[in-house]
Motif scaffolding. Structure first.
Motif, PDB file in Angstrom:
ATOM      1  N   PHE A  11       0.825  -1.201   0.000  1.00 34.07           N
ATOM      2  CA  PHE A  11       0.000   0.000   0.000  1.00 34.07           C
ATOM      3  C   PHE A  11       0.864   1.257   0.000  1.00 34.07           C
ATOM      4  O   PHE A  11       0.441   2.294  -0.507  1.00 34.07           O
ATOM      5  N   HIS A  12       2.079   1.141   0.565  1.00 35.18           N
ATOM      6  CA  HIS A  12       3.014   2.261   0.514  1.00 35.18           C
ATOM      7  C   HIS A  12       3.605   2.407  -0.886  1.00 35.18           C
ATOM      8  O   HIS A  12       3.591   3.491  -1.467  1.00 35.18           O
ATOM      9  N   THR A  13       4.120   1.309  -1.408  1.00 38.33           N
ATOM     10  CA  THR A  13       4.790   1.364  -2.714  1.00 38.33           C
ATOM     11  C   THR A  13       3.829   1.761  -3.836  1.00 38.33           C
ATOM     12  O   THR A  13       4.215   2.445  -4.774  1.00 38.33           O
ATOM     13  N   GLN A  14       2.555   1.322  -3.709  1.00 42.49           N
ATOM     14  CA  GLN A  14       1.571   1.638  -4.753  1.00 42.49           C
ATOM     15  C   GLN A  14       0.778   2.916  -4.447  1.00 42.49           C
ATOM     16  O   GLN A  14      -0.105   3.308  -5.220  1.00 42.49           O
ATOM     17  N   GLU A  15       1.106   3.554  -3.297  1.00 46.38           N
ATOM     18  CA  GLU A  15       0.449   4.798  -2.884  1.00 46.38           C
ATOM     19  C   GLU A  15      -1.074   4.654  -2.873  1.00 46.38           C
ATOM     20  O   GLU A  15      -1.814   5.450  -3.463  1.00 46.38           O
ATOM     21  N   ILE A  16      -1.538   3.637  -2.174  1.00 45.58           N
ATOM     22  CA  ILE A  16      -2.973   3.354  -2.096  1.00 45.58           C
ATOM     23  C   ILE A  16      -3.563   4.036  -0.868  1.00 45.58           C
ATOM     24  O   ILE A  16      -3.139   3.782   0.255  1.00 45.58           O
TER      25      ILE A  16
END
Length: 422
Positions: free
Chosen positions: A133-138
Motif C-alpha cells: 500500500f506504501h509502494t503503490q500509494e494506495i
C-alpha cells in the motif's frame, strides 16, 4: 517405608516455607506428591506401591482453604481463556462491528491511516503485505475500488489478496446495511427513534404557479397519456411505473424554475453510494452545485427511502462544501433539500450542518386514477390540483436554494427554526 519418608519431607517443607505465599506451597506440594504417582516412579511401575496407597495419602496434605480453592479455580479459568486461540473466538478477518467506519470516512484516509486500520482487523497477514500500500500509494478511496486481481497484480499472493478483497466486500456490505437503516442514520444526527415521525417538521414555502401555466398543462397531458397506457397506479404497482409519473412532475418543475431564475438548472441520475441492494432510482437537481436530492421510494418502505435520501444529502452537502468554501466569497452557510417520492406520496426534507427536518407528518398526495382521464371530472380536477401543489413546492424550494446568497442571514434564521423539535 518410602511413604513415611516422603511425608517427613513434606512436613519439613511446609514448616520451612510457612512464610511463603500459598501459591509457592502448592508448587512444593505438587512437586513432592509427584514422587507418589505410580506413573512417574519405578516403584509405581513395578507394582511395589499400589494406587490405593496414593489415594489415602492425598487427604492429610490437603492445605487449601475454601477461599483459596475458589481463587485457584478462577485463575485456572482465566488462564484457559487466555490460552484459547484468538481465531476460535473470532473468525479470521472478521470486521469488528464497533470499529466499522463509514464509506465516506474510509475515502478520507491516507495510506498510513488505512494500514493502521488493516492491522487492527486480525487478518493474520504479515506486515510485508501492507508495504504494498506504501509502494503503490494506495489511500482509502483507492482501497475501496480494489479487486482481488488488482491486489495480486500489486504483488500479493492469492491468500492475502483474497483476504483483503473479502474485507473490502464486508466493509461495503456493512455500509449498505447502515444505508438502509433509518434508526442508525437518525442516531448519527442526534435523533432518538427509528421512524420518520421522530424528525422535526417544517413547512416548505411554495411558489405560486398559474393554473394555465404551459409546463403545468404539458405535465398533466403527459400524466394522462401515461395513465391511458398503464392504467390506474395501484398500491402494488411496480417501481418503474411510479418513476414514470415522478420524473414527469420533476421535469415540469425544473422547466418552470429555469424560466423564473434564468439559471441552467439540470436534473440527472445520481451516482449511488453503495449501489448494492439500494433498490431505488435516484436523481439530483443542480445548477453550479447540487440543490435537491430525489429518492424514488418504495410504497411500503418509506423509512428506507428516508435513510437513503439522508445519506445522499450528507454526501452532497460535503461535496458542495469542498467546492465552495467560506473564504471564496460565500457566506459559509449551506443547506440542501431532499425529496422522497412514491409518485403517490411526496415527502420533503431539509438538511444543513448535520441536522434534518421533514414533512413526514404532512405528506403531499396524488391519486393517479383512470377516472381522471374523463375531462372536467372531479378526479381530473383533483389530479390537476395535487400535481400543481407538488410542483409549487418543488419550484419554491429550488428558487429558495438558488438564491441562498441574496439574504443569507434571514435564510439562516428561518432554516434554524425548522430544526427545533416540535
Amino acid at each position: 517405608m518410602y511413604v513415611r519418608e516422603k511425608f517427613s519431607q513434606l512436613r519439613k517443607l511446609i514448616k520451612r516455607e510457612s512464610d511463603e505465599p500459598s501459591g509457592k506451597i502448592y508448587q512444593l506440594l505438587f512437586h513432592s506428591l509427584s514422587f507418589l504417582n505410580p506413573r512417574q516412579n519405578k516403584i509405581g511401575r513395578t507394582g511395589g506401591l499400589k494406587t490405593e496407597h496414593v489415594v489415602q495419602v492425598e487427604e492429610p496434605v490437603q492445605v487449601k482453604t475454601a477461599e483459596e480453592s475458589v481463587q485457584m479455580k478462577t485463575e485456572e479459568d482465566e488462564s484457559d481463556e487466555e490460552d484459547e486461540p484468538e481465531t476460535s473466538k473470532k473468525s479470521k478477518g472478521k470486521l469488528k462491528a464497533k470499529e466499522t467506519p463509514s464509506i465516506e470516512e474510509i475515502k478520507k484516509w491516507d495510506t498510513e491511516a488505512l494500514i493502521t486500520f488493516l492491522q487492527k482487523q486480525e487478518l493474520e497477514l504479515d506486515n510485508k503485505y501492507f508495504d504494498v500500500f506504501h509502494t503503490q500509494e494506495i489511500n482509502g478511496k483507492t482501497f475501496l475500488e480494489l479487486t482481488k486481481k488488482e491486489l495480486q497484480n500489486c504483488g500479493l499472493k492469492l491468500g492475502p489478496a483474497k483476504t483483503i478483497a473479502e474485507l473490502i466486500k464486508e466493509l461495503k456490505k456493512r455500509a449498505s446495511l447502515s444505508y438502509h437503516n433509518l434508526k442508525e442514520v437518525l442516531n448519527k444526527h442526534g435523533i432518538e427513534g427509528s421512524n420518520t415521525g421522530n424528525i422535526s417538521q417544517f413547512t416548505p414555502e411554495p411558489y405560486d404557479i398559474e393554473d394555465n401555466d404551459e409546463e403545468l398543462e404539458q405535465c398533466i397531458k403527459d400524466i394522462k397519456r401515461k395513465m391511458g397506457i398503464m392504467g390506474t397506479l395501484l398500491v402494488d404497482s411496480n417501481e418503474a411505473d411510479r418513476c414514470e409519473y415522478t420524473i414527469a412532475i420533476l421535469h415540469a418543475a425544473v422547466y418552470i424554475a429555469r424560466r423564473i431564475t434564468g439559471k441552467n438548472i439540470t436534473i440527472s441520475s445520481l451516482e449511488i453510494i453503495e449501489k448494492e441492494n439500494t433498490g431505488g432510482v435516484n436523481y439530483t437537481i443542480k445548477e453550479t452545485e447540487e440543490l435537491i436530492c430525489i429518492t424514488n421510494g418504495k410504497q411500503h418502505k418509506i423509512a428506507t427511502g428516508f435513510a437513503q435520501n439522508l445519506v445522499q444529502l450528507e454526501s452532497l452537502y460535503q461535496s458542495n462544501k469542498r467546492k465552495c468554501k467560506a473564504d471564496d466569497g460565500g457566506s459559509g452557510f449551506d443547506y440542501l433539500y431532499g425529496i422522497v417520492s412514491t409518485a403517490t406520496d411526496w415527502y420533503f426534507l431539509l438538511y444543513s450542518t448535520g441536522r434534518i427536518s421533514c414533512t413526514s407528518k404532512r405528506p403531499y398526495n396524488i391519486v393517479f386514477s383512470e377516472a381522471a382521464l374523463e375531462k372536467d371530472s372531479v378526479e381530473e380536477q383533483e389530479l390537476r390540483k395535487n400535481v400543481k401543489r407538488v410542483m409549487e413546492v418543488i419550484v419554491g424550494i429550488l428558487i429558495d436554494r438558488i438564491n441562498i446568497e441574496k439574504t443569507p442571514d434571514s435564510k439562516k434564521a428561518r432554516i434554524e427554526k425548522y430544526f427545533k423539535t416540535e
